[in-house]
Design an enzyme around this catalytic site. Structure first.
Site, PDB file in Angstrom:
ATOM      1  N   PHE A 264     -38.215  12.377  28.797  1.00  0.00           N
ATOM      2  CA  PHE A 264     -39.404  13.097  29.599  1.00  0.00           C
ATOM      3  C   PHE A 264     -39.648  11.781  30.617  1.00  0.00           C
ATOM      4  O   PHE A 264     -40.826  11.543  31.097  1.00  0.00           O
ATOM      5  CB  PHE A 264     -40.489  13.033  28.781  1.00  0.00           C
ATOM      6  CG  PHE A 264     -40.591  14.570  27.930  1.00  0.00           C
ATOM      7  CD1 PHE A 264     -39.545  14.830  26.926  1.00  0.00           C
ATOM      8  CD2 PHE A 264     -41.373  15.248  28.426  1.00  0.00           C
ATOM      9  CE1 PHE A 264     -39.676  16.015  26.412  1.00  0.00           C
ATOM     10  CE2 PHE A 264     -41.261  16.741  28.049  1.00  0.00           C
ATOM     11  CZ  PHE A 264     -40.535  16.938  27.028  1.00  0.00           C
ATOM     12  N   LEU A 265     -38.493  11.271  31.275  1.00  0.00           N
ATOM     13  CA  LEU A 265     -38.680  10.274  32.277  1.00  0.00           C
ATOM     14  C   LEU A 265     -37.975  10.846  33.730  1.00  0.00           C
ATOM     15  O   LEU A 265     -37.324  10.126  34.278  1.00  0.00           O
ATOM     16  CB  LEU A 265     -38.202   9.068  31.865  1.00  0.00           C
ATOM     17  CG  LEU A 265     -39.092   8.339  31.115  1.00  0.00           C
ATOM     18  CD1 LEU A 265     -38.443   6.567  30.715  1.00  0.00           C
ATOM     19  CD2 LEU A 265     -40.549   8.133  31.654  1.00  0.00           C
TER      20      LEU A 265
ATOM     21  N   ASN B 256     -49.032  17.135  23.685  1.00  0.00           N
ATOM     22  CA  ASN B 256     -48.473  17.863  25.117  1.00  0.00           C
ATOM     23  C   ASN B 256     -49.198  16.784  26.044  1.00  0.00           C
ATOM     24  O   ASN B 256     -48.462  16.603  27.126  1.00  0.00           O
ATOM     25  CB  ASN B 256     -48.882  19.151  24.859  1.00  0.00           C
ATOM     26  CG  ASN B 256     -47.794  20.110  24.324  1.00  0.00           C
ATOM     27  OD1 ASN B 256     -47.014  19.593  24.070  1.00  0.00           O
ATOM     28  ND2 ASN B 256     -48.487  21.294  24.176  1.00  0.00           N
TER      29      ASN B 256
ATOM     30  N   GLU C 267     -39.200  26.068  23.622  1.00  0.00           N
ATOM     31  CA  GLU C 267     -38.596  27.199  24.141  1.00  0.00           C
ATOM     32  C   GLU C 267     -37.256  26.740  24.714  1.00  0.00           C
ATOM     33  O   GLU C 267     -37.089  25.672  25.293  1.00  0.00           O
ATOM     34  CB  GLU C 267     -39.523  27.945  25.160  1.00  0.00           C
ATOM     35  CG  GLU C 267     -40.502  28.617  24.831  1.00  0.00           C
ATOM     36  CD  GLU C 267     -41.365  29.458  25.949  1.00  0.00           C
ATOM     37  OE1 GLU C 267     -40.899  29.608  27.008  1.00  0.00           O
ATOM     38  OE2 GLU C 267     -42.461  29.678  25.569  1.00  0.00           O
TER      39      GLU C 267
ATOM     40  N   LYS D  24     -52.028  18.475  18.114  1.00  0.00           N
ATOM     41  CA  LYS D  24     -51.080  19.323  19.162  1.00  0.00           C
ATOM     42  C   LYS D  24     -51.390  19.016  20.786  1.00  0.00           C
ATOM     43  O   LYS D  24     -50.472  18.672  21.597  1.00  0.00           O
ATOM     44  CB  LYS D  24     -51.607  20.700  18.967  1.00  0.00           C
ATOM     45  CG  LYS D  24     -50.787  21.407  19.820  1.00  0.00           C
ATOM     46  CD  LYS D  24     -49.092  21.556  19.764  1.00  0.00           C
ATOM     47  CE  LYS D  24     -48.613  22.538  20.777  1.00  0.00           C
ATOM     48  NZ  LYS D  24     -47.225  22.173  20.956  1.00  0.00           N
TER      49      LYS D  24
ATOM     50  N   CYS E  25     -46.938  25.975  27.911  1.00  0.00           N
ATOM     51  CA  CYS E  25     -47.958  24.962  27.261  1.00  0.00           C
ATOM     52  C   CYS E  25     -48.570  23.955  27.933  1.00  0.00           C
ATOM     53  O   CYS E  25     -49.898  23.842  28.094  1.00  0.00           O
ATOM     54  CB  CYS E  25     -47.227  24.692  26.005  1.00  0.00           C
ATOM     55  SG  CYS E  25     -46.777  26.077  24.938  1.00  0.00           S
TER      56      CYS E  25
ATOM     57  N   LYS F  36     -51.713  24.759  30.459  1.00  0.00           N
ATOM     58  CA  LYS F  36     -52.879  25.380  29.922  1.00  0.00           C
ATOM     59  C   LYS F  36     -53.496  24.285  28.986  1.00  0.00           C
ATOM     60  O   LYS F  36     -54.717  24.307  28.500  1.00  0.00           O
ATOM     61  CB  LYS F  36     -52.666  26.864  29.407  1.00  0.00           C
ATOM     62  CG  LYS F  36     -51.973  26.502  28.032  1.00  0.00           C
ATOM     63  CD  LYS F  36     -52.178  28.284  27.156  1.00  0.00           C
ATOM     64  CE  LYS F  36     -51.075  28.167  26.128  1.00  0.00           C
ATOM     65  NZ  LYS F  36     -51.552  27.262  24.897  1.00  0.00           N
TER      66      LYS F  36
ATOM     67  N   GLU G 108     -47.764  24.010  16.215  1.00  0.00           N
ATOM     68  CA  GLU G 108     -46.439  24.392  16.399  1.00  0.00           C
ATOM     69  C   GLU G 108     -45.866  23.292  17.668  1.00  0.00           C
ATOM     70  O   GLU G 108     -46.711  23.049  18.618  1.00  0.00           O
ATOM     71  CB  GLU G 108     -46.256  25.882  16.707  1.00  0.00           C
ATOM     72  CG  GLU G 108     -44.784  26.238  17.097  1.00  0.00           C
ATOM     73  CD  GLU G 108     -43.811  25.813  15.861  1.00  0.00           C
ATOM     74  OE1 GLU G 108     -43.774  26.107  14.714  1.00  0.00           O
ATOM     75  OE2 GLU G 108     -42.783  24.835  16.064  1.00  0.00           O
ATOM     76  N   PHE G 109     -44.700  22.810  17.224  1.00  0.00           N
ATOM     77  CA  PHE G 109     -44.275  21.891  18.362  1.00  0.00           C
ATOM     78  C   PHE G 109     -42.688  22.350  19.108  1.00  0.00           C
ATOM     79  O   PHE G 109     -42.098  21.603  19.635  1.00  0.00           O
ATOM     80  CB  PHE G 109     -43.942  20.545  17.762  1.00  0.00           C
ATOM     81  CG  PHE G 109     -45.375  19.964  17.230  1.00  0.00           C
ATOM     82  CD1 PHE G 109     -46.039  19.428  18.083  1.00  0.00           C
ATOM     83  CD2 PHE G 109     -45.665  20.072  16.141  1.00  0.00           C
ATOM     84  CE1 PHE G 109     -47.519  18.901  17.745  1.00  0.00           C
ATOM     85  CE2 PHE G 109     -46.656  19.383  15.505  1.00  0.00           C
ATOM     86  CZ  PHE G 109     -47.821  18.929  16.355  1.00  0.00           C
TER      87      PHE G 109
HETATM   88  N1  NAD Z   1     -44.260  29.110  23.551  1.00  0.00           N
HETATM   89  C1  NAD Z   1     -44.386  27.764  23.208  1.00  0.00           C
HETATM   90  O1  NAD Z   1     -43.337  27.036  23.682  1.00  0.00           O
HETATM   91  C2  NAD Z   1     -45.268  27.291  22.138  1.00  0.00           C
HETATM   92  C3  NAD Z   1     -45.166  26.193  21.517  1.00  0.00           C
HETATM   93  C4  NAD Z   1     -45.923  25.461  20.909  1.00  0.00           C
HETATM   94  C5  NAD Z   1     -47.333  26.287  20.276  1.00  0.00           C
HETATM   95  N2  NAD Z   1     -47.549  27.503  21.229  1.00  0.00           N
HETATM   96  C6  NAD Z   1     -48.646  28.170  21.100  1.00  0.00           C
HETATM   97  O2  NAD Z   1     -48.510  29.231  20.252  1.00  0.00           O
HETATM   98  C7  NAD Z   1     -49.353  30.445  20.544  1.00  0.00           C
HETATM   99  C8  NAD Z   1     -48.265  31.491  20.939  1.00  0.00           C
HETATM  100  O3  NAD Z   1     -47.650  31.141  21.969  1.00  0.00           O
HETATM  101  P1  NAD Z   1     -46.456  32.378  22.339  1.00  0.00           P
HETATM  102  O4  NAD Z   1     -45.680  31.385  23.617  1.00  0.00           O
HETATM  103  O5  NAD Z   1     -45.646  32.554  21.123  1.00  0.00           O
HETATM  104  O6  NAD Z   1     -47.304  33.568  22.838  1.00  0.00           O
HETATM  105  P2  NAD Z   1     -46.767  34.895  23.325  1.00  0.00           P
HETATM  106  O7  NAD Z   1     -47.586  35.364  24.495  1.00  0.00           O
HETATM  107  O8  NAD Z   1     -45.189  34.846  23.581  1.00  0.00           O
HETATM  108  O9  NAD Z   1     -46.853  35.861  22.049  1.00  0.00           O
HETATM  109  C9  NAD Z   1     -48.137  36.365  21.664  1.00  0.00           C
HETATM  110  C10 NAD Z   1     -48.214  37.579  20.827  1.00  0.00           C
HETATM  111  O10 NAD Z   1     -49.327  37.942  20.134  1.00  0.00           O
HETATM  112  C11 NAD Z   1     -49.569  39.324  20.185  1.00  0.00           C
HETATM  113  N3  NAD Z   1     -50.936  39.537  20.129  1.00  0.00           N
HETATM  114  C12 NAD Z   1     -52.002  39.179  21.024  1.00  0.00           C
HETATM  115  N4  NAD Z   1     -53.100  39.583  20.248  1.00  0.00           N
HETATM  116  C13 NAD Z   1     -52.620  40.132  19.174  1.00  0.00           C
HETATM  117  C14 NAD Z   1     -53.682  40.935  18.292  1.00  0.00           C
HETATM  118  N5  NAD Z   1     -54.777  40.743  18.306  1.00  0.00           N
HETATM  119  N6  NAD Z   1     -53.080  41.309  17.168  1.00  0.00           N
HETATM  120  C15 NAD Z   1     -51.429  41.279  17.015  1.00  0.00           C
HETATM  121  N7  NAD Z   1     -50.722  40.790  17.905  1.00  0.00           N
HETATM  122  C16 NAD Z   1     -51.500  40.211  18.913  1.00  0.00           C
HETATM  123  C17 NAD Z   1     -48.833  39.582  21.523  1.00  0.00           C
HETATM  124  O11 NAD Z   1     -48.830  40.864  21.722  1.00  0.00           O
HETATM  125  C18 NAD Z   1     -47.718  38.615  21.622  1.00  0.00           C
HETATM  126  O12 NAD Z   1     -46.658  39.524  21.183  1.00  0.00           O
HETATM  127  C19 NAD Z   1     -50.265  29.885  21.718  1.00  0.00           C
HETATM  128  O13 NAD Z   1     -51.229  29.343  21.121  1.00  0.00           O
HETATM  129  C20 NAD Z   1     -49.249  28.505  22.393  1.00  0.00           C
HETATM  130  O14 NAD Z   1     -50.321  27.985  23.144  1.00  0.00           O
HETATM  131  C21 NAD Z   1     -46.561  27.913  22.174  1.00  0.00           C
END
Ligand code: NAD
Length: 460
Positions: A278-279, A237, A169, A233, A289, A292, A165-166
Site C-alpha cells: 500500500f505504498l 480500511n 475483490e 473493520k 469500500c 464509503k 469481512e476483509f
Molecule cells: N465488496 C467488498 O470487497 C467488501 C469487502 C469487505 C466488506 N464489504 C462489505 O460487505 C457488504 C456487502 O458488500 P458487497 O460488495 O458484497 O455488496 P453488493 O452490492 O455486491 O451486494 C449486496 C447484495 O445484497 C442484496 N440485497 C440488498 N438488500 C437486500 C435485501 N433486503 N434482501 C436480500 N438481499 C438484499 C443485493 O441485491 C445484492 O445482491 C457491504 O457492507 C460492504 O461494505 C465489502
C-alpha cells in the site's frame, strides 16, 4: 442474505467447507442467473466454487421472501447486504434494516420451534452500534408479525454477532480460505462458539485444498465485543487508505524537489515497522469500500462533534490525486477540447469488474465536460462502464483505444495493461503522445525510448 461480492463468496466458501448453505437475495434476475451457473460479477475462481457447491447439493439460492422457511433449520444467517454511502457520508443501513425485519418476521412465523437461538452474523460493514440496531429491528419484525397474527411456535430467540469481512475483490475466494484473521464480536459466548465452529476448518486450515500448497498456519480467531469488532473493520480500511494518501503526499513533494517516490517507497517499505504494501503512489484509492467507509467513519466522528482531522486530510489528498490526472494532461496538451484521450483500465482495481467509485468514471466525465473525447478499454468492465457513462466511448482492444489518441492514461494496472507493447502504442498515437501513468506501473525509460512523453506520479 445478499449475494454480492461478500455474500456469494462467503456462501460458496462455507459450502466448500462442508456446510449446507442457501444464498438469499431480493434480486430475482441475479438468482435466475445463479441458478443457471451465471455469476453476477467477475471474481476469479468463484464460478467453479459455486458450481462445485451446487453439484454437491450443498449450495442453493432462494428469494428473500423464502427466508421464513429457512429459519427453521438454519444455525446462522449471514447479513451480507450493501451498506452504501448516504447523502451525508454516513452508511446507508436501509438494506441491513430490511433484512433484520425480515429475519424478525421469519422468527415469529417459526412453525417447528428451534432448540437453540438463531445466530445472526453481521458481515456487512456497519457503523459502531449497528449490532444493537439490528437486534432492535429483529425484535420489531417479530412484534409486527405477531401483531398481524403470525401464529408460529414463537421464536427461540436470536443472538447477533459482528463478523466484519476483509476479503479483497479480485482475490476474494483466496482471501476467504486464507484470511489474515477472523474477527468476531458479540455479547454472548454462545454466539461466538457457533461462529468458531462454522469457521473451524479455516481457523485450523484443515480443509483439503489445491488452492495453496504452502504449509498451513492456523488463522487467528479474534473474539471481542460488538462495538470493537465493528470498529476494527473501519480502522483497517482507514489505515490502508491513510497509507496510500501518505505516499501520495510524499509523491507530490518528491515531484517538487526532484526525488523519485518509487525509490523512496521501496526503501521505507523495507523498514518492518512500515511495511512495503500500500505504498504505490498514483491516482489514489476508489472502489466499493474505502471511499464509503472513510466517509462513514468521518460521519460517525461528526455525530460526537469530534473533528477527525487526519481522516479528513486522507480524503482530501485522494480527491487532489484524481484532479492531478487532468492537470498533467492540461500541462502537456493545453486545451483538452477536441483531444482524444485513451483510458486504459476502467474498473477500480485489477481483477474485478467493480466500478463503484472508480476513478476512471470521474476522470472520463471531467474530460467530457472539458470537450475531450475519452476512449476507454478494460478487460472485463467495458460494457458496464459504457452503461454507466454514455459519454465514454468504450472499445474492446487496448490498441484500438490508443489509435489516434493524443494522450493515454493508465488508470487500472491490469497485467495486460502493465505489459502493453509501448512501441506499438506509440506508433498508433498522435502527437504529443503523452502517457500519464496513474499507477506508476510502467517503466519510464522504456516509455521514453518508445517515443512517449511519460508522466508518472512523484517520479522526479
Ligand atoms: N465488496 C467488498 O470487497 C467488501 C469487502 C469487505 C466488506 N464489504 C462489505 O460487505 C457488504 C456487502 O458488500 P458487497 O460488495 O458484497 O455488496 P453488493 O452490492 O455486491 O451486494 C449486496 C447484495 O445484497 C442484496 N440485497 C440488498 N438488500 C437486500 C435485501 N433486503 N434482501 C436480500 N438481499 C438484499 C443485493 O441485491 C445484492 O445482491 C457491504 O457492507 C460492504 O461494505 C465489502
Amino acid at each position: 442474505m445478499g449475494t454480492g461480492y461478500v455474500g456469494l463468496v462467503t456462501g460458496a466458501c462455507l459450502a466448500y467447507l462442508g456446510h449446507r448453505v442457501t444464498c438469499v437475495d431480493r434480486d430475482e434476475e441475479r438468482l435466475k442467473g445463479l441458478r443457471s451457473g451465471r455469476m453476477p460479477f467477475y471474481e476469479p475462481g468463484l464460478e467453479d466454487l459455486v458450481a462445485r457447491g451446487v453439484g454437491r447439493g450443498r449450495l442453493d439460492f432462494a428469494r428473500v421472501e423464502g427466508v421464513a422457511g429457512l429459519v427453521d433449520e438454519a444455525d446462522a444467517i449471514f447479513v451480507s447486504v450493501d451498506t452504501p454511502q448516504g447523502e451525508d457520508g454516513s452508511a446507508d443501513l436501509s438494506s441491513v434494516a430490511a433484512v433484520a425485519r425480515q429475519i424478525g418476521r421469519a422468527l415469529a412465523e417459526l412453525r417447528t420451534g428451534r432448540g437453540s437461538p438463531l445466530v445472526v452474523v453481521n458481515k456487512s460493514t456497519v457503523p459502531v452500534g449497528s449490532g444493537d440496531y439490528v437486534s432492535m429491528l429483529i425484535r420489531d419484525g417479530i412484534e409486527e408479525a405477531i401483531g398481524e397474527g403470525a401464529g408460529g411456535e414463537g421464536a427461540a430467540g436470536f443472538l447477533v454477532v459482528s463478523n466484519p469481512e476483509f476479503l479483497r475483490e479480485g482475490s476474494a475466494v483466496y482471501d476467504s480460505f486464507f484470511p489474515d484473521r477472523i474477527v468476531a464480536g458479540a455479547d454472548s459466548r454462545e454466539a461466538l462458539d457457533v461462529l468458531r465452529t462454522l469457521y473451524e476448518p479455516v481457523i485450523e486450515q484443515s480443509f483439503p485444498t489445491e488452492l495453496d500448497p504452502r504449509p498451513k498456519v492456523a488463522v487467528p480467531f479474534i473474539t471481542t465485543d460488538l462495538a470493537s469488532a465493528e470498529m476494527i473493520k473501519y480502522a483497517s480500511n482507514a489505515f490502508l487508505a491513510t497509507k496510500i494518501s501518505f505516499i501520495n503526499e510524499i509523491a507530490n513533494i518528491c515531484e517538487l524537489v526532484g526525488a523519485d517516490v518509487s525509490e523512496v517507497a521501496t526503501a521505507i517499505g523495507l523498514d518492518a515497522r512500515i511495511g512495503s504494501r500500500f505504498l504505490n503512489a498514483g491516482i489514489g484509492w476508489g472502489g466499493s469500500c474505502f471511499p464509503k467507509d472513510i466517509a462513514a467513519l468521518r460521519a460517525a466522528a461528526r455525530e460526537y462533534d469530534y473533528e477527525a482531522i487526519l481522516l479528513d486530510a486522507v480524503a482530501a489528498v485522494n480527491v487532489r490525486q484524481r484532479k492531478q490526472v487532468i492537470a498533467k494532461l492540461q500541462r502537456d496538451l493545453h486545451t483538452l477540447k477536441g483531444k482524444r484521450i485513451a483510458l486504459l483500465g476502467l474498473s477500480f482495481k485489477p481483477n474485478t469488474d467493480d466500478l463503484r467509485d472508480a476513478p476512471s468514471l470521474e476522470i472520463a466525465s471531467v474530460l467530457d465536460s472539458l470537450g475531450a473525447r475519452a476512449v476507454g478499454y478494460d478487460p472485463v468492465a467495458g460494457k458496464a462502464a459504457a452503461q454507466k457513462l454514455p459519454s465514454l466511448k468504450v472499445v474492446f482492444d487496448p490498441y484500438e483505444a490508443l489509435g489516434g489518441a493524443h494522450a493515454a492514461v493508465l488508470i487500472t494496472e491490469w497485467e495486460e495493461i502493465r505489459t502493453l507493447d509501448l512501441n506499438r502504442a506509440s506508433a498508433l498515437m498522435d502527437e504529443p503522445k503523452v502517457l500519464v501513468d496513474g499507477r506508476n506501473a510502467l517503466d519510464p525509460e522504456a516509455a521514453v525510448e518508445a517515443g512517449l512523453s511519460y508522466r508518472g506520479f512523484g517520479r522526479g
